[in-house]
Design an enzyme around this catalytic site. Structure first.
Site, mmCIF file in Angstrom:
data_model
loop_
_atom_site.group_PDB
_atom_site.id
_atom_site.type_symbol
_atom_site.label_atom_id
_atom_site.label_comp_id
_atom_site.label_asym_id
_atom_site.label_seq_id
_atom_site.Cartn_x
_atom_site.Cartn_y
_atom_site.Cartn_z
ATOM 1 N N GLY A 126 0.756 -0.864 -0.229
ATOM 2 C CA GLY A 126 -0.045 -0.114 -0.095
ATOM 3 C C GLY A 126 0.860 1.275 0.100
ATOM 4 O O GLY A 126 0.466 2.153 -0.772
ATOM 5 N N CYS A 167 3.815 -8.719 2.131
ATOM 6 C CA CYS A 167 3.509 -9.690 0.859
ATOM 7 C C CYS A 167 4.772 -10.147 -0.068
ATOM 8 O O CYS A 167 4.998 -11.201 -0.254
ATOM 9 C CB CYS A 167 2.591 -9.046 -0.233
ATOM 10 S SG CYS A 167 2.054 -10.015 -1.446
ATOM 11 N N CYS A 217 2.678 -13.637 1.183
ATOM 12 C CA CYS A 217 2.252 -14.252 0.010
ATOM 13 C C CYS A 217 3.101 -14.492 -1.160
ATOM 14 O O CYS A 217 2.893 -15.677 -1.621
ATOM 15 C CB CYS A 217 0.946 -13.385 -0.505
ATOM 16 S SG CYS A 217 1.403 -11.688 -0.387
ATOM 17 N N LYS A 249 5.549 -17.594 0.179
ATOM 18 C CA LYS A 249 4.591 -18.590 0.560
ATOM 19 C C LYS A 249 4.224 -19.151 -0.711
ATOM 20 O O LYS A 249 4.240 -20.337 -0.827
ATOM 21 C CB LYS A 249 3.356 -17.944 1.408
ATOM 22 C CG LYS A 249 2.666 -18.912 1.892
ATOM 23 C CD LYS A 249 1.412 -19.468 1.127
ATOM 24 C CE LYS A 249 0.746 -18.129 0.531
ATOM 25 N NZ LYS A 249 -0.071 -17.187 1.488
ATOM 26 N N TYR A 258 -6.051 -18.996 7.496
ATOM 27 C CA TYR A 258 -5.361 -19.064 6.169
ATOM 28 C C TYR A 258 -3.645 -19.442 6.370
ATOM 29 O O TYR A 258 -3.474 -20.259 5.594
ATOM 30 C CB TYR A 258 -5.549 -18.108 5.010
ATOM 31 C CG TYR A 258 -4.948 -16.822 5.278
ATOM 32 C CD1 TYR A 258 -3.666 -16.508 4.728
ATOM 33 C CD2 TYR A 258 -5.545 -15.843 6.143
ATOM 34 C CE1 TYR A 258 -2.980 -15.303 4.841
ATOM 35 C CE2 TYR A 258 -4.698 -14.645 6.253
ATOM 36 C CZ TYR A 258 -3.555 -14.378 5.716
ATOM 37 O OH TYR A 258 -3.035 -13.058 5.862
ATOM 38 N N ILE A 259 -3.155 -18.581 7.090
ATOM 39 C CA ILE A 259 -1.830 -19.193 7.343
ATOM 40 C C ILE A 259 -1.418 -20.290 7.916
ATOM 41 O O ILE A 259 -0.532 -21.068 7.301
ATOM 42 C CB ILE A 259 -1.249 -18.011 8.222
ATOM 43 C CG1 ILE A 259 -1.306 -16.576 7.340
ATOM 44 C CG2 ILE A 259 0.437 -18.033 8.430
ATOM 45 C CD1 ILE A 259 -0.907 -15.351 8.517
ATOM 46 N N GLU A 264 -2.318 -23.039 5.095
ATOM 47 C CA GLU A 264 -1.271 -23.041 4.054
ATOM 48 C C GLU A 264 0.035 -23.684 4.441
ATOM 49 O O GLU A 264 0.557 -24.511 3.909
ATOM 50 C CB GLU A 264 -1.181 -21.586 3.558
ATOM 51 C CG GLU A 264 -2.081 -21.207 2.927
ATOM 52 C CD GLU A 264 -2.322 -19.589 2.600
ATOM 53 O OE1 GLU A 264 -2.872 -19.175 1.809
ATOM 54 O OE2 GLU A 264 -1.401 -18.827 3.048
ATOM 55 N N ARG A 293 -13.228 -19.576 9.388
ATOM 56 C CA ARG A 293 -14.281 -19.205 9.872
ATOM 57 C C ARG A 293 -15.116 -18.384 8.935
ATOM 58 O O ARG A 293 -16.480 -18.181 8.660
ATOM 59 C CB ARG A 293 -14.582 -18.560 11.082
ATOM 60 C CG ARG A 293 -14.194 -17.279 11.348
ATOM 61 C CD ARG A 293 -14.143 -16.966 12.781
ATOM 62 N NE ARG A 293 -13.343 -17.834 13.896
ATOM 63 C CZ ARG A 293 -14.086 -18.510 14.378
ATOM 64 N NH1 ARG A 293 -15.206 -18.643 14.440
ATOM 65 N NH2 ARG A 293 -13.558 -19.181 15.383
ATOM 66 N N GLY A 311 -3.129 -14.984 14.007
ATOM 67 C CA GLY A 311 -3.764 -13.775 13.627
ATOM 68 C C GLY A 311 -2.531 -12.923 13.481
ATOM 69 O O GLY A 311 -1.561 -13.149 13.671
ATOM 70 N N HIS A 356 -14.564 -27.642 -22.603
ATOM 71 C CA HIS A 356 -14.489 -29.007 -22.120
ATOM 72 C C HIS A 356 -13.301 -29.689 -22.962
ATOM 73 O O HIS A 356 -12.659 -29.507 -24.021
ATOM 74 C CB HIS A 356 -15.648 -29.731 -22.751
ATOM 75 C CG HIS A 356 -15.511 -31.282 -22.219
ATOM 76 N ND1 HIS A 356 -16.064 -31.714 -21.096
ATOM 77 C CD2 HIS A 356 -15.584 -32.335 -22.872
ATOM 78 C CE1 HIS A 356 -16.083 -32.991 -21.021
ATOM 79 N NE2 HIS A 356 -15.699 -33.425 -22.061
ATOM 80 N N GLU A 364 -15.417 -25.694 -16.116
ATOM 81 C CA GLU A 364 -16.627 -25.910 -17.051
ATOM 82 C C GLU A 364 -17.734 -25.984 -15.947
ATOM 83 O O GLU A 364 -19.084 -25.856 -16.348
ATOM 84 C CB GLU A 364 -16.753 -26.860 -18.367
ATOM 85 C CG GLU A 364 -16.348 -28.213 -17.626
ATOM 86 C CD GLU A 364 -16.526 -29.201 -18.788
ATOM 87 O OE1 GLU A 364 -17.419 -29.314 -19.394
ATOM 88 O OE2 GLU A 364 -15.632 -30.256 -18.539
#
Length: 448
Positions: free
Chosen positions: A16, A43, A48, A51, A178-179, A182, A205, A263, A437, A442
């Site tokens: 950011g 990041c 990320c 990772k 997620y951490i 992963e 959650r 967290g 396909h 699909e």
């Protein structure tokens, strides 16, 4: 009008802060950014990007096994953690250099020092230099939270996981987000025995219940252990150099490494924010309005240091909007509706919009469509692992309000699906689209 050393002084050179500084400079502002560590932020440096590289490396464990069913013979494959680690960290160095070049090429001055606000429009650097700025942007991100318990100093966080000297034979990962999931997938694929400890009985959650239950099922099938309703009592180092972990509701466990993934905490301490009247939330997050302005008129904040969505693309959008608003004469705010996200677990999860539960609580009438299937590659490989795609629709008009997926390449597929949800497309629009396909994607246009 008062004269200042800079039009904008940014504290923190993460995703950011870099975007805000670069675009502000492109709008003609004189900009400096203070970063006490490395340019790129969580990041790029410790999040990320590295990772995802570890996720790629871990995937080869299953690929080497599966390829035999596709006719390949690979004799005695071995894995070298140090080689993967060093190659990943080498690319982090490359990206760090690119981020620095980007700022410097736009005329942004990079100051490699810690900075804090010490007065009205005033910043003081670690070496004592005082600087003034017309606008100040806080973009200091967040850091891993470490639970309070005796012996917590023996644990690591995701920051240190990228620098391990060797793979642990046994690792306990604390957390259900997620951490945690992963890194559980990464370590498990690379041969470490993984135990996830979570204080509740719910993983991920914020994701749809069916999808997260599927991940739990697959993770257990892959050999990951789970201990729910467990909180740390103590971590002790044994004479053998292992760690003995005691917790509520479960027997003690011995492991070689404890990793906290419980967290993240906004980095607002020591910045002088309270002294100049910047309002903070209960967790230390900077409170801002829809234009990222704090309670002090000339101070703004973007990214994980605020009380909004902690995702890199969101921080980048916020940085761009800040620069356009303050220096581009184009007031811009970020929409937080329909923000897609992913968990790079094994297999990965991706989602956008409302879960089924959220939709039922919000809309009342809901129609849900699912596709539960075994990907073609898994069929040939003999891997009993099923994908699950789910569309959540407004029952009144058929508008798709949520898409939820678990399966190979789900995040890649979700990026396009998120455009459809953001645009307000309906189930009929999906039905009217011809499938490609054979693909997994699909399934999104074949649900009935």
């Amino acid at each position: 009008m008062a004269e200042y050393d800079y039009d904008l002084f940014t504290i923190g050179a993460g995703s950011g802060g870099v975007r805000a500084s670069r675009v502000s400079a492109a709008h003609g502002a004189k900009v400096a950014v203070a970063e006490e560590y490395r340019v790129g932020g969580t990041c790029v440096i410790r999040g990320c990007v590295p990772k995802k590289m570890l996720v790629y490396g871990a995937h080869f464990a299953e690929d080497l096994e599966d390829c035999q069913k596709f006719g390949w013979t690979v004799e005695n494959p071995t894995f070298d953690w140090v080689k993967l680690r060093d190659n990943v960290l080498g690319d982090v160095d490359r990206l760090n250099g690119l981020y620095k070049d980007t700022l410097e090429n736009h005329g942004v001055e990079i100051i490699h020092q810690r900075a804090r606000i010490t007065g009205d429009h005033e910043i003081t650097l670690a070496d004592g230099t005082a600087i003034t700025a017309r606008h100040i942007l806080i973009a200091t991100g967040a850091r891993p939270h470490v639970p309070q318990c005796p012996g917590n100093e023996y644990g690591i966080t995701s920051n240190e996981a990228f620098h391990l000297d060797k793979l642990p034979e046994r690792i306990l990962i604390a957390g259900g987000g997620y951490i945690a999931n992963e890194f559980a997938g990464i370590f498990n694929e690379l041969g470490t025995h993984v135990t996830i400890v979570n204080r509740s009985d719910t993983l991920l959650r914020q994701y749809d219940e069916q999808v997260r239950d599927r991940l739990l099922q697959i993770s257990m099938m892959k050999g990951i252990d789970f201990k729910f309703h467990a909180e740390f009592k103590e971590i002790e180092k044994t004479d053998a150099g292992c760690l003995r972990v005691s917790m509520t509701n479960h027997d003690d466990i011995e492991v070689d490494c404890v990793m906290f993934a419980t967290g993240r905490v906004p980095n607002t301490e020591g910045l002088g924010l309270e002294q100049v009247g910047v309002e903070l939330g209960d967790k230390g997050e900077v409170k801002v309005d829809r234009f990222s302005k704090t309670s002090v008129d000339y101070i703004y904040a973007v990214g994980d240091v605020t009380d909004r969505i902690q995702l890199t693309p969101v921080a980048i959008r916020e940085g761009q909007a800040f620069a356009d608003t303050v220096f581009g004469n184009e007031p811009t705010s970020v929409s937080y509706d329909h923000v897609p996200s992913a968990v790079f677990s094994h297999p990965p999860i991706a989602a956008v919009g409302m879960t089924e539960g959220e939709a039922r609580n919000s809309l009342g009438t809901v129609k849900v469509y699912t596709s539960d299937f075994r990907p073609m590659k898994n069929v040939v490989a003999g891997r009993n692992e099923r994908g699950l795609y789910k569309l959540v629709c407004d029952g009144e008009n058929g508008r798709i309000v949520g898409v939820h997926m678990i399966g190979p390449d789900a995040p890649e597929i979700m990026q396009a699906a998120a455009v459809a949800v953001k645009a307000g497309l309906t189930k009929q629009d999906f039905d009217n689209t011809v499938a490609i396909h054979p693909t997994m994607a699909e399934e999104l246009v074949l649900m009935r």
